[in-house]
Scaffold this active site. Structure first.
Site, PDB file in Angstrom:
ATOM      1  N   SER A  60       0.863  -1.168   0.000  1.00 23.92           N
ATOM      2  CA  SER A  60       0.000   0.000   0.000  1.00 23.92           C
ATOM      3  C   SER A  60       0.905   1.225   0.000  1.00 23.92           C
ATOM      4  O   SER A  60       2.116   1.112   0.142  1.00 23.92           O
ATOM      5  CB  SER A  60      -0.872   0.002   1.255  1.00 23.92           C
ATOM      6  N   LYS A  61       0.306   2.377  -0.146  1.00 22.41           N
ATOM      7  CA  LYS A  61       1.094   3.617  -0.179  1.00 22.41           C
ATOM      8  C   LYS A  61       1.970   3.741   1.056  1.00 22.41           C
ATOM      9  O   LYS A  61       3.091   4.219   0.995  1.00 22.41           O
ATOM     10  CB  LYS A  61       0.149   4.819  -0.279  1.00 22.41           C
ATOM     11  N   ARG A  62       1.419   3.318   2.183  1.00 17.98           N
ATOM     12  CA  ARG A  62       2.170   3.465   3.433  1.00 17.98           C
ATOM     13  C   ARG A  62       3.271   2.419   3.541  1.00 17.98           C
ATOM     14  O   ARG A  62       4.205   2.570   4.298  1.00 17.98           O
ATOM     15  CB  ARG A  62       1.221   3.362   4.635  1.00 17.98           C
TER      16      ARG A  62
ATOM     17  N   VAL B 125       5.165   3.036  -3.214  1.00 18.35           N
ATOM     18  CA  VAL B 125       5.399   4.425  -3.596  1.00 18.35           C
ATOM     19  C   VAL B 125       6.367   4.442  -4.766  1.00 18.35           C
ATOM     20  O   VAL B 125       6.996   3.447  -5.079  1.00 18.35           O
ATOM     21  CB  VAL B 125       5.970   5.236  -2.414  1.00 18.35           C
TER      22      VAL B 125
END
Ligand code: GLU
Length: 467
Positions: free
Chosen positions: A246-248, A252
């Site tokens: 995920s983005k976290r 990224v």
């Protein structure tokens, strides 16, 4: 000849998963003296953007994943796809399908109602010479036909996946999928095959989200009479939390790692170990990696992202990095913050002092900032540390520094003499001195800091605070 390719769709940034696919494809070509190709799969016009293309090129460039051919753009190869489609129609390995979207929807509805997997029912598939004769309806007016691939009706499609082992699927599971839409635009699975064929790709290394496409692609290869590439599907990467990236947790852009102060060699070394290993080796150069890299060392199970390990690698490579290179990098980072550090010519020495103490390049730039520019310490630091006795000691020190030889041993002696004269202990003077010189109470050894800052800056900063 080994020929590999990285074939991203420019619909977003180059993320960690994509970068690892690129790295493994690149390394495999390098390992075998082969050719690595970059191909931009931009046929999804609605979602592809020039910014995303640039982000991919920037990411590859930052990581140093150099390609020998390309970038090729699928949108520039439309004529070639159309040519192959004409050939397949002529050869009977593809056919025109006039089913309207409404008919298709009704077909799927009916299949779902019967608890069947929705699939094209072959209503426009012509019979072959050895099949019972089938009479096709007259082509309806006003419908631009799609082109469908004539998938083999029976038998199996199988391949020895270089990562996952033998995979096979019954042709009966695959329907006659569209290879060109009514408006003539070719579809994804078809373009990939034409490209991999034309570009003579020997090894397709890609994410395992493509495993389901592979049997369809193999069937097209066979219909074209083209030699099959080998396929290796890399398992997915899970986030730090064991969930889908995920983005976290890692999904990224690789360029975000650049922004956050990671060195490309740390990110590369980290990516290399995501699903691949060479004994217990944790740190290795890309040269080393390319010499070792074989597909049979790739694990078939999912790899888990581990930020702590990436940070550890970054610290490791920072420590080893050349001071002049770090200084260049630091100047760039300072410039991004609007700080011109070029007047401070001893930046490489600052790098040497700090590179073993920081976690990333941004911290290094912050440290350098205080050397380049006299920062005003926060008022509470001044109040806390610049007491009257400290000011007196600083005056003594400043007088001694006026004509001392400017090298660490002599500077250290000047500090010790000052301490003795004022009955102080080292931290009582060293900490305020750091606040005066660098605006903060922590730094590497104070004599080393003095030495690198230089007499002029030291005297000027002490003088300014005392005033
Ligand atoms: N364009 C595809 C993607 O970005 C990859 C296709 C392939 O590697 O065959 O997922």
């Amino acid at each position: 000849m080994i020929r590999t390719r990285f074939a991203p769709s420019p619909t977003g940034f180059l993320h960690i998963g994509g970068a690892r696919t690129a790295l493994f494809s690149w390394a495999y070509a390098r390992r075998h003296g082969g050719t690595f190709i970059l191909r931009i799969e931009d046929t999804d016009v609605a979602r592809s953007t020039p910014e995303a293309v640039q982000a991919i090129l920037d990411g590859m460039d930052w990581l140093g994943l150099d390609y020998d051919e390309g970038p090729y753009y699928q949108m520039q190869r439309m004529d070639r796809y159309k040519e192959v489609i004409r050939q397949m129609l002529a050869a009977g390995t593809a056919y025109l399908c006039y089913t309207s979207p409404e008919e298709l929807e009704a077909m799927r509805e009916a299949q779902r109602a019967r608890n069947e997997k929705p699939r094209y029912d072959g209503r426009w598939r012509p019979s072959l010479a050895n099949e019972p004769v089938k009479v096709l309806p007259d082509p309806p007016a006003g419908i631009l036909p799609a082109v469908r691939f004539r998938n083999p009706a029976d038998g199996m499609v199988a391949w020895n996946d270089l990562v996952k082992g033998r995979i096979s699927i019954a042709n009966a599971e695959l329907d006659d999928f569209v290879i060109a839409r009514g408006d003539g635009t070719p579809t994804y699975n078809f373009c990939v095959v034409v490209d991999d064929w034309d570009m003579k790709i020997s090894h397709v290394i890609r994410g395992d989200d493509h495993v389901n496409n592979t049997p369809r692609q193999i069937n097209i290869f066979k219909a074209l009479g083209a030699p099959l590439p080998h396929y290796g599907h890399l398992s997915m990467i899970l986030g730090d939390d064991g969930q889908k990236l995920s983005k976290r947790h890692g999904a990224v852009s690789v360029m975000q790692y650049e922004e956050e102060g990671y060195l490309p060699e740390a990110v590369l070394n980290y990516l290399a170990r995501l699903g691949w290993s060479h004994g217990d080796d944790e740190t290795f150069s890309m040269e080393q990696f390319c010499a070792w890299f074989e597909l049979d060392h790739i694990t078939a199970s999912a790899a888990q992202f581990n930020t702590e390990k990436l940070n550890w690698l970054n610290a490791h490579y920072l420590k080893q990095a050349d001071d002049a290179r770090l200084a260049e990098e630091t100047l760039r980072r300072l410039a991004r913050q609007g700080v011109d550090g070029r007047g401070f010519t001893d930046l490489p020495r600052v790098m040497a002092l700090y590179k073993g103490r920081v976690a990333n390049l941004n911290e290094l730039a912050d440290a350098a900032h205080a050397f380049c520019i006299a920062l005003h310490p926060a008022p509470e630091l001044v109040q806390l540390h610049l007491t009257e006795p400290v000011r007196a000691a600083l005056r003594t020190l400043s007088a001694k520094l006026a004509d001392v030889a400017w090298e660490a041993p002599a500077l250290s002696l000047a500090i010790k003499e000052t301490l003795a004269g004022h009955a102080m202990k080292m931290p009582q003077l060293a900490i305020p001195l750091r606040v005066v010189l660098l605006g903060q109470p922590q730094s590497p050894a104070i004599d080393a800091v003095l030495e690198v800052l230089g007499r002029e800056r030291v005297q000027e900063r002490i003088g300014r605070l005392l005033a």
